[in-house]
Design a protein around this motif. Structure first.
Motif, PDB file in Angstrom:
ATOM      1  N   ASP A  20      61.453  36.926  48.942  1.00 43.59           N
ATOM      2  CA  ASP A  20      60.405  36.687  49.943  1.00 43.59           C
ATOM      3  C   ASP A  20      60.663  37.411  51.260  1.00 43.59           C
ATOM      4  O   ASP A  20      59.826  37.397  52.156  1.00 43.59           O
ATOM      5  N   TRP A  21      61.825  38.051  51.384  1.00 40.44           N
ATOM      6  CA  TRP A  21      62.244  38.586  52.679  1.00 40.44           C
ATOM      7  C   TRP A  21      61.460  39.827  53.089  1.00 40.44           C
ATOM      8  O   TRP A  21      61.169  40.711  52.276  1.00 40.44           O
ATOM      9  N   ARG A  22      61.115  39.904  54.373  1.00 43.72           N
ATOM     10  CA  ARG A  22      60.517  41.108  54.947  1.00 43.72           C
ATOM     11  C   ARG A  22      60.977  41.217  56.391  1.00 43.72           C
ATOM     12  O   ARG A  22      61.480  40.247  56.974  1.00 43.72           O
ATOM     13  N   GLU A  23      60.825  42.387  56.967  1.00 43.42           N
ATOM     14  CA  GLU A  23      61.231  42.580  58.360  1.00 43.42           C
ATOM     15  C   GLU A  23      60.462  41.623  59.273  1.00 43.42           C
ATOM     16  O   GLU A  23      59.252  41.441  59.120  1.00 43.42           O
ATOM     17  N   ASP A  25      61.492  38.422  59.504  1.00 42.32           N
ATOM     18  CA  ASP A  25      61.780  37.092  58.978  1.00 42.32           C
ATOM     19  C   ASP A  25      63.099  36.559  59.516  1.00 42.32           C
ATOM     20  O   ASP A  25      63.973  37.325  59.941  1.00 42.32           O
ATOM     21  N   ARG A  44      58.108  35.217  61.241  1.00 46.74           N
ATOM     22  CA  ARG A  44      58.019  34.321  60.094  1.00 46.74           C
ATOM     23  C   ARG A  44      59.366  33.658  59.831  1.00 46.74           C
ATOM     24  O   ARG A  44      60.422  34.283  60.002  1.00 46.74           O
ATOM     25  N   THR A 137      68.702  40.720  48.862  1.00 49.14           N
ATOM     26  CA  THR A 137      67.257  40.685  48.651  1.00 49.14           C
ATOM     27  C   THR A 137      66.852  41.228  47.283  1.00 49.14           C
ATOM     28  O   THR A 137      65.771  40.906  46.788  1.00 49.14           O
ATOM     29  N   GLY A 161      68.565  40.569  55.463  1.00 50.36           N
ATOM     30  CA  GLY A 161      67.981  39.724  54.430  1.00 50.36           C
ATOM     31  C   GLY A 161      68.973  39.051  53.514  1.00 50.36           C
ATOM     32  O   GLY A 161      68.594  38.180  52.723  1.00 50.36           O
TER      33      GLY A 161
END
Length: 275
Positions: A20-23, A25, A44, A137, A161
């Motif tokens: 689910d990780w994105r920049e 977060d 987020r 990730t 991440g």
């Protein structure tokens, strides 16, 4: 503190949450540091507590601590009688400079990942020769020695991440004799130095862990118990740039305290011979 840049909280992440990780977060567990300062780079939060990782799993091989285990739960844990080093679990929890709210919300993994010199969960896990399980990730898993995780003040080996999933403390370390010393400027203050010495039953070895006074944990290992001069030389050999400086103490002050407490620990663990 309100985080006014957050637009979403992921309440039900995947079982492997790195997917689910994105920049932008941040992982959310206790949130005691996350909510204490502005976080303008974040939009987020991914809530790890909903994954319900088992907080504490004792076994014949040792103790597994879930990264989201709270300080309160670790402090309340009653280790088996044969774990002679088990008292360090509660002792390290009591080294927190924390309010009632932090005590009940802060997590073991969060304290480790903050990677501050005075992090007592770092002291505990390095002294007891723990390993950390890290999830990337891409779904891959790696294991690192607790001693190698923190690389400096608020710095560690985590990739973007990557997440700390579990801490594993081996039973052999939990069966060691221990002695510890901690100094702070006030009774409930942040640690200026925190030292733990361990000795394997039936031997004359010494593993001395130096934290809080240094920007990263330092281990001094001896196959046989050193004399006072040898121990002093080992402490003196810690590089000047590793000693920490902040309002709680200068590097010189922390080196002096470390020398003093290291010798006290050596004498305590020497007394009585092999156990």
């Amino acid at each position: 503190m309100d985080l006014n840049t957050i637009t979403e909280v992921v309440r039900r992440p995947a079982d492997l949450p790195g997917a689910d990780w994105r920049e932008g977060d941040a992982w959310l567990a206790g949130g005691t540091w996350l909510y204490s300062v502005e976080q303008p780079h974040l939009d987020r939060l991914i809530d790890l507590t909903s994954l319900r990782w088992e907080p504490l799993v004792p076994s014949d091989t040792g103790l597994a601590i879930g990264a989201t285990c709270t300080v309160r739960d670790l402090h309340a844990f009653e280790p088996p009688g044969e774990w002679t080093a088990g008292h360090l679990l509660a002792t390290s929890c009591e080294a927190f400079l924390s309010s009632f709210k932090v005590w009940n919300s802060a997590t073991v993994g969060g304290n480790i990942c903050m990677s501050l010199p005075a992090g007592p969960m770092i002291t505990l896990t390095v002294a007891l020769e723990a390993t950390y399980e890290l999830w990337a990730t891409d779904g891959s898993v790696r294991t690192v020695d607790a001693h190698d995780f923190v690389t400096g003040d608020n710095r560690n080996v985590l990739a973007p991440g990557e997440i700390l999933r579990r801490i594993d403390i081996p039973a052999r370390a939990l069966r060691k004799r221990t002695a510890h010393r901690r100094f702070s400027l006030t009774r409930l203050g942040r640690s200026t130095v925190f030292l733990v010495g361990t000795r394997t039953p039936g031997t004359s070895d010494l593993l001395l862990t130096v934290t809080a006074g240094t920007t990263r944990p330092v281990r001094l290992a001896f196959d046989t118990m050193p004399d006072a001069d040898a121990l002093r030389r080992a402490v003196d050999a810690i590089p000047d740039g590793v000693w920490f400086a902040d309002p709680n103490g200068t590097p010189e002050h922390r080196r002096h305290l470390t020398q003093h407490f290291a010798e006290e620990i050596r004498r305590e663990l020497t007394a009585g011979g092999p156990a």
